[in-house]
Design a protein around this motif. Structure first.
Motif, PDB file in Angstrom:
ATOM      1  N   GLN A  99       0.867  -1.412  -0.080  1.00  0.00           N
ATOM      2  CA  GLN A  99       0.024  -0.052   0.067  1.00  0.00           C
ATOM      3  C   GLN A  99       0.896   1.168   0.067  1.00  0.00           C
ATOM      4  N   SER A 100       2.114   1.207  -0.089  1.00  0.00           N
ATOM      5  CA  SER A 100       2.992   2.280  -0.064  1.00  0.00           C
ATOM      6  C   SER A 100       3.614   2.608  -1.492  1.00  0.00           C
ATOM      7  N   PHE A 101       3.591   4.011  -1.594  1.00  0.00           N
ATOM      8  CA  PHE A 101       4.006   4.338  -3.043  1.00  0.00           C
ATOM      9  C   PHE A 101       5.567   4.320  -3.090  1.00  0.00           C
ATOM     10  N   ILE A 102       6.456   4.108  -2.020  1.00  0.00           N
ATOM     11  CA  ILE A 102       7.715   4.423  -1.829  1.00  0.00           C
ATOM     12  C   ILE A 102       8.402   3.296  -2.617  1.00  0.00           C
ATOM     13  N   PRO A 103       8.041   1.845  -2.458  1.00  0.00           N
ATOM     14  CA  PRO A 103       8.943   0.710  -3.013  1.00  0.00           C
ATOM     15  C   PRO A 103       8.707   0.777  -4.466  1.00  0.00           C
ATOM     16  N   ARG A 104       7.452   1.172  -4.856  1.00  0.00           N
ATOM     17  CA  ARG A 104       7.032   1.226  -6.430  1.00  0.00           C
ATOM     18  C   ARG A 104       7.890   2.179  -7.320  1.00  0.00           C
ATOM     19  N   MET A 105       8.132   3.339  -6.613  1.00  0.00           N
ATOM     20  CA  MET A 105       9.048   4.421  -7.412  1.00  0.00           C
ATOM     21  C   MET A 105      10.444   3.713  -7.506  1.00  0.00           C
ATOM     22  N   SER A 106      11.009   3.050  -6.791  1.00  0.00           N
ATOM     23  CA  SER A 106      12.389   2.451  -6.806  1.00  0.00           C
ATOM     24  C   SER A 106      11.991   1.442  -7.813  1.00  0.00           C
ATOM     25  N   LEU A 107      11.070   0.576  -7.691  1.00  0.00           N
ATOM     26  CA  LEU A 107      10.856  -0.583  -8.816  1.00  0.00           C
ATOM     27  C   LEU A 107      10.941  -0.216 -10.233  1.00  0.00           C
ATOM     28  N   GLY A 108      10.104   0.946 -10.219  1.00  0.00           N
ATOM     29  CA  GLY A 108       9.858   1.778 -11.320  1.00  0.00           C
ATOM     30  C   GLY A 108      11.137   2.122 -12.180  1.00  0.00           C
ATOM     31  N   ILE A 109      12.137   2.767 -11.352  1.00  0.00           N
ATOM     32  CA  ILE A 109      13.323   3.267 -11.882  1.00  0.00           C
ATOM     33  C   ILE A 109      14.147   2.088 -12.371  1.00  0.00           C
ATOM     34  N   ALA A 110      14.198   1.026 -11.612  1.00  0.00           N
ATOM     35  CA  ALA A 110      15.105  -0.304 -11.704  1.00  0.00           C
ATOM     36  C   ALA A 110      14.494  -0.785 -13.076  1.00  0.00           C
ATOM     37  N   LEU A 111      13.130  -0.753 -13.153  1.00  0.00           N
ATOM     38  CA  LEU A 111      12.765  -1.526 -14.481  1.00  0.00           C
ATOM     39  C   LEU A 111      13.067  -0.597 -15.651  1.00  0.00           C
ATOM     40  N   TRP A 112      12.939   0.779 -15.497  1.00  0.00           N
ATOM     41  CA  TRP A 112      13.199   1.632 -16.580  1.00  0.00           C
ATOM     42  C   TRP A 112      14.882   1.334 -16.894  1.00  0.00           C
ATOM     43  N   GLU A 113      15.732   1.121 -15.941  1.00  0.00           N
ATOM     44  CA  GLU A 113      17.063   0.896 -16.329  1.00  0.00           C
ATOM     45  C   GLU A 113      17.242  -0.599 -17.257  1.00  0.00           C
ATOM     46  N   GLN A 114      16.234  -1.213 -16.739  1.00  0.00           N
ATOM     47  CA  GLN A 114      16.201  -2.649 -17.356  1.00  0.00           C
ATOM     48  C   GLN A 114      15.759  -2.653 -18.890  1.00  0.00           C
ATOM     49  N   GLY A 115      15.181  -1.527 -19.131  1.00  0.00           N
ATOM     50  CA  GLY A 115      14.867  -1.402 -20.475  1.00  0.00           C
ATOM     51  C   GLY A 115      13.312  -1.556 -20.629  1.00  0.00           C
ATOM     52  N   LYS A 116      12.537  -1.972 -19.525  1.00  0.00           N
ATOM     53  CA  LYS A 116      10.950  -2.294 -19.254  1.00  0.00           C
ATOM     54  C   LYS A 116      10.197  -1.070 -19.323  1.00  0.00           C
ATOM     55  N   GLN A 117      10.204  -0.312 -20.338  1.00  0.00           N
ATOM     56  CA  GLN A 117       9.540   1.070 -20.146  1.00  0.00           C
ATOM     57  C   GLN A 117       8.050   0.973 -19.858  1.00  0.00           C
TER      58      GLN A 117
END
Length: 980
Positions: free
Chosen positions: A679-697
């Motif tokens: 229910q927290s936005f915090i880990p989702r932002m870090s996951l979003g950045i990691a996925l971006w770096e992985q090329g999964k836009q």
């Protein structure tokens, strides 16, 4: 080297000699802006095709009403009928097969239910991108969830909430009669209009009863707040039936269970199932662990009929529940009819009692009159003496009777008083015992929530405690209650500090040192002031505190990154340990090499005792310690406590120049953090950045959307989503999110700067300049904002203004080669060649591998007549980039002008090898070949130059000259005149 993470490289500016034709020239105005979060992006010249509001055939879209994880709802005007409607559409990038299929299914099922409490469907169509849209009735009101939350107590206006519940049951009963089950009934899917109208919404998980024999594994979902997301079961755990949570086949009685859960929430004010995680809620649901719910229903004080109905609907076995929604509606209707009948009977009884009292008063008046007449008759028949004796006797008798009655009244009143006191004492004792029992459970629940760092559950428990705090039996709990209140306030403050330090703002987490002043204020308010508060007082303060571990975790971080005087002594007193004390001592002295050695011993020593997770999580984010050591330490802690959020965030944090394997590792740890705090936005932002770096836009953008949904009031959620949208080409969508971020944080220069560059990319230069000027005003030393403002001014033809801003960027970051390079090109446009050369050389001095700067300096030196210098810079650019075609072209020009024709021919041939379609290159090679006398080769190159560019004027002139020269060369010599 640059020290601003927002700096990106820009391509060189071609500057070609005026006597040579050239391809399209990239001027400084085409240079990209500098901002960074998830990658380098520019002030693009192209316009995005994405728009904030879609075009819906037949409707005028007015505004966006709401947005979820997969879709959004728009207000629109029906152009044919002139009425306002609601349009439901999918978000860009979510129109995959399963999503579209479920969207269409929802539309068709809703259309099959013509009932006053089901929103009517007007149309189902497709947009220009073939994604579907659904036109429905526009409902002005609020959700039933908000209506329930608006009450101060469950008893407030209970009849109105029961009437609403009855209308929900009627809608569900009608759906059941049509062979449809809803499967996701909950208060947030119920709309209550301004005039009491009730609508059951969101039939996206609905299914025909005939299709429910299949196991529900086709499109699973779990709860996030009141949202339905990807998971393991269909529906919302807090309201679903046990068989639904177990993935078994369901029928109408699954909806009946959900109705029971809603009725229970109406009566008690609390959800049916709660847990720290969605998994816990699903587990409770599957096991039908409703013991607490039954206790709450028994204690709620509502009418027995409603409590019995709620328990009936919540039966473990589906066969024991009412058959369908209509049966529940009938039971509610019968209850309401009974209430009304009781009210009517009570009113009739009051009327009868009033009439009887009036009649009794009339009878007493008649009796008094008759008695008076009788006394007169007796007195007239008796003698005066007898009358006098009788009067005296009667007076004595009356006095004796009154005295006896008075004594009896006193004794009776005393007995009644004693009996009432005993009854009240028994009642008070019973109430006090009940209150003590309730407070025992509530305080225990609050302390357990505090120990688990669950501020919401602790707050809910404290709210219940406050309602009982002044009741009998609460006296003994006051110290613990005050402790819970103080600890909960501290927990909320520490959580907010952690939210800030775990919120990415530039594509990575802010340094932990940024939290130091916040920790100082928090602990000062809590009563821990290092160097002032005696360590023994801190020991007493934390002794038995449910948040002791949480406080120690923050004290460790404060010591590592702030090291206030006296804190080491406090930590030693509160948490003595030789290993930890040694590391704290070295950290206070910034002796990181010795800290690393002790960490090495800690992770490698066979007999080394395990350190508390809180200590490992703090040490694990110290940047001065090697990542390999920190990772080993954190992974060991994760193996012991796999659900520790701080450890998972430490493992999932950003790192410089990560390899693909390291990025994949980050993704896994961030996913684990999301599962721990769904229910927290915090880990989702870090996951979003990691996925971006992985090329999964697309996956990254989905994560950022979830973060913005879970943290709608956090500006950085919208900022990171905007950054991802812009870098994926959706500039308009990015602008929408950035405007919301600016609304939430109007003084954040970084957000203003990204909005400015995005407006520039959307060709709104006045808007871009306005936002960038505001960014500069808010952060005058922000070099990147000055640089981007200069770029916007350059595009607006304000060269002087651009140069001023470029100079400011260089003043604040004098070693940033990109800023030096941009300033050099602007000065060149101003014809300040000395200044341009100075800053080009400074850019190269700052970064000797800056290829574009070497190339541009070559162009400038050629223009200034310094052929050797130009040749040297061209050759350096080619050394750094052997495929730099323009450098070969410039080199060929200068070598030919310097008399090195063979070198020029070699440079031109390399250019044409890299780019055979370079018309000017063919012309240059033709000139060099002509210099060697190879007219045929020269003519062939001129012809190729004209084939590629028929408007190449120099090639035309050169071809004509060489053809003429060749004709003169091959013509026979003139005949000599015959001698006379």
């Amino acid at each position: 080297m640059p020290n601003d993470p927002d700096v990106t490289r820009v391509p060189a500016t071609d500057r070609l000699p005026v006597d040579e034709p050239s391809p399209t020239v990239v001027r400084p105005a085409d240079l990209p802006a500098t901002d960074a979060l998830l990658g380098n992006s520019t002030l693009r010249s192209g316009r995005s095709t994405a728009s904030s509001l879609p075009t819906v055939p037949g409707y005028e879209v007015l505004r966006e009403i709401a947005r979820g994880g997969m879709g959004r709802v728009l207000a629109a005007r029906d152009l044919a009928l002139g009425r306002e409607v609601a349009i439901k559409v999918l978000l860009p990038g979510t129109a995959i097969h399963d999503t579209v299929s479920r969207f269409v299914t929802e539309s068709k099922i809703t259309a099959r239910l013509p009932h006053p409490n089901v929103p009517p469907v007007y149309a189902l169509g497709t947009l220009t991108d073939d994604s579907p849209f659904l036109a429905m009735k526009l409902i002005a009101g609020t959700t039933f969830t908000n209506a329930l939350k608006s009450r101060t107590a469950p008893t407030d206006d209970l009849p109105r909430f029961v009437r609403t519940f009855e209308q929900v049951c009627l809608a569900v009963g009608f759906a059941h009669s049509q062979g449809v089950i809803h499967r996701d009934l909950k208060p947030s899917n119920i709309m209550v209009g301004a005039f009491g109208e009730v609508q059951v919404m969101d039939w996206g998980l609905a299914k025909s009863v005939a299709a429910t024999d299949e196991r529900e594994t086709d499109a699973p979902a779990t709860e996030s707040g009141d949202e339905t997301q990807a998971g393991q079961v269909m529906g919302t755990p807090a309201y679903m039936a046990p068989e639904q949570a177990r993935g078994e086949s369901v029928d109408c009685r699954a909806d009946v269970f959900a109705l029971g859960a809603i009725l229970s929430e109406i009566l008690t004010g609390a959800r049916l199932f709660v847990g720290k995680t969605s998994a816990e809620v699903v587990a409770c649901t599957a096991a039908n662990d409703i013991g607490d719910v039954l206790d709450r229903l028994n204690a709620c004080g509502a009418d027995a009929e409603l409590v019995t109905l709620a328990k009936h609907c919540l039966a473990l076995n589906a066969a024991d529940r009412p058959t369908d929604g209509k049966a529940v509606a009938d039971a509610v209707a019968a209850y309401r009819a009974g209430v009304e009948e009781r009210l009517r009977t009570s009113e009739r009884q009051r009327a009868a009692d009033t009439a009887k009292a009036i009649e009794l008063r009339k009878r007493r008046r008649v009796q008094v009159a008759l008695a008076g007449a009788l006394v007169l008759l007796l007195f007239s028949a008796a003698a005066f003496t007898v009358w006098e004796m009788q009067q005296a006797a009667e007076r004595r008798l009356e006095a004796s009777r009154q005295a006896a009655e008075h004594k009896a009244d006193i004794e009776r009143a005393e007995r009644e008083k004693q009996e009432a006191a005993l009854r009240q004492q028994a009642k008070d004792n019973e109430a006090a015992a009940e209150n003590r029992q309730a407070l025992t459970e509530l305080v225990k629940r609050c302390e357990e929530a505090l120990a688990a760092s669950d501020e919401l559950a602790a707050g809910a428990a404290l709210a219940e405690i406050d309602r009982r705090a002044n009741a009998p039996g609460a006296e003994d709990f006051r110290p613990r209650i005050e402790r819970c209140r103080k600890d909960r306030a501290m927990l909320v403050t520490l959580n907010r500090i952690d939210d800030q330090r775990w919120t990415p703002t530039r594509g990575s987490l802010p340094p932990p040192s940024a939290a130091v002043p916040h920790w100082g204020r928090a602990f000062n308010d809590y009563g821990i002031v290092p160097g002032t508060t005696a360590p023994t007082d801190v020991v007493r303060l934390l002794d038995g505190s449910p948040i002791r571990e949480r406080v120690l975790a923050s004290l460790e971080l404060w010591h590592l990154f702030g090291a206030p005087p006296g804190l080491a002594e406090t930590l030693h007193a509160v948490d003595p340990d030789p290993t930890r004390d040694a590391i704290r001592n070295e950290a206070r002295q910034k002796a990181w090499a010795r800290v690393s050695q002790k960490i090495k011993e800690l992770v490698g020593g066979a007999g080394t005792p395990e350190q508390p997770t809180r200590f490992v999580a703090a040490v694990g984010i110290v940047p001065e310690i090697s990542w390999d050591q920190r990772r080993t330490l954190l992974e060991q802690a994760a193996a012991r406590t796999p659900n520790d959020f701080a450890v998972l965030m430490g493992l999932g944090g950003t790192r410089a120049n990560p390899s693909p394997a390291a990025i994949s590792e980050r993704v896994r740890w961030c996913q684990a953090a999301v599962s721990v705090r769904s229910q927290s936005f915090i880990p989702r932002m870090s996951l979003g950045i990691a996925l971006w770096e992985q090329g999964k836009q697309s996956d990254s953008i989905r994560c950022f959307r979830d973060a913005a949904r879970l943290g709608p009031e956090n500006a950085w959620c919208h900022y990171n989503l905007a950054k991802a949208l812009r870098d994926s080409g959706d500039v308009r969508g990015a602008i929408v999110e950035l405007r919301e971020a600016v609304r939430l944080a109007p003084r954040e220069a970084l957000i203003r700067e990204l909005l400015g560059t995005s407006l520039g990319a959307d060709r709104d230069l006045p808007g871009a300049i306005t936002e960038l000027r505001e960014a500069v005003r808010l952060a005058p030393d922000y070099a990147g904002a000055h640089h981007n403002l200069g770029m916007a001014l350059l595009l607006s033809k304000d060269l002087d203004g651009a140069i001023t801003e470029f100079r400011e960027a260089v003043r604040f970051q004098p070693d940033e080669p990109n800023f030096l390079y941009t300033l050099a090109n602007a000065l060149w446009d101003k014809r300040d060649l000395d200044g341009a050369e100075e800053y080009l050389r400074k850019a190269i001095a700052s970064d000797k591998d800056f290829t574009s700067a070497h190339y541009s300096l070559g162009l400038l030196l050629k223009e200034r007549g310094d052929a050797p210098g130009a040749i040297a810079e061209y050759r350096e650019a080619i050394r750094l980039d052997p495929k730099h075609a323009r450098a070969y072209y410039g080199l060929g020009i200068v070598l030919r002008a310097s008399g090195d024709v063979p070198g020029a021919i070699a440079a031109y041939r390399k250019l044409l090898e890299l780019n055979p379609n370079h018309s000017a290159g063919h012309n240059g090679l033709g000139n060099a070949l002509a210099d060697t006398g190879d007219l045929d080769g020269a003519i062939a190159e001129f012809r190729e130059a004209l084939r590629l560019n028929p408007n190449n004027g120099p090639a035309k002139a050169n071809l004509a000259d060489r053809l003429k020269e060749k004709a003169e060369h091959v013509a026979p010599p003139p005949r000599e005149a015959k001698k006379q």
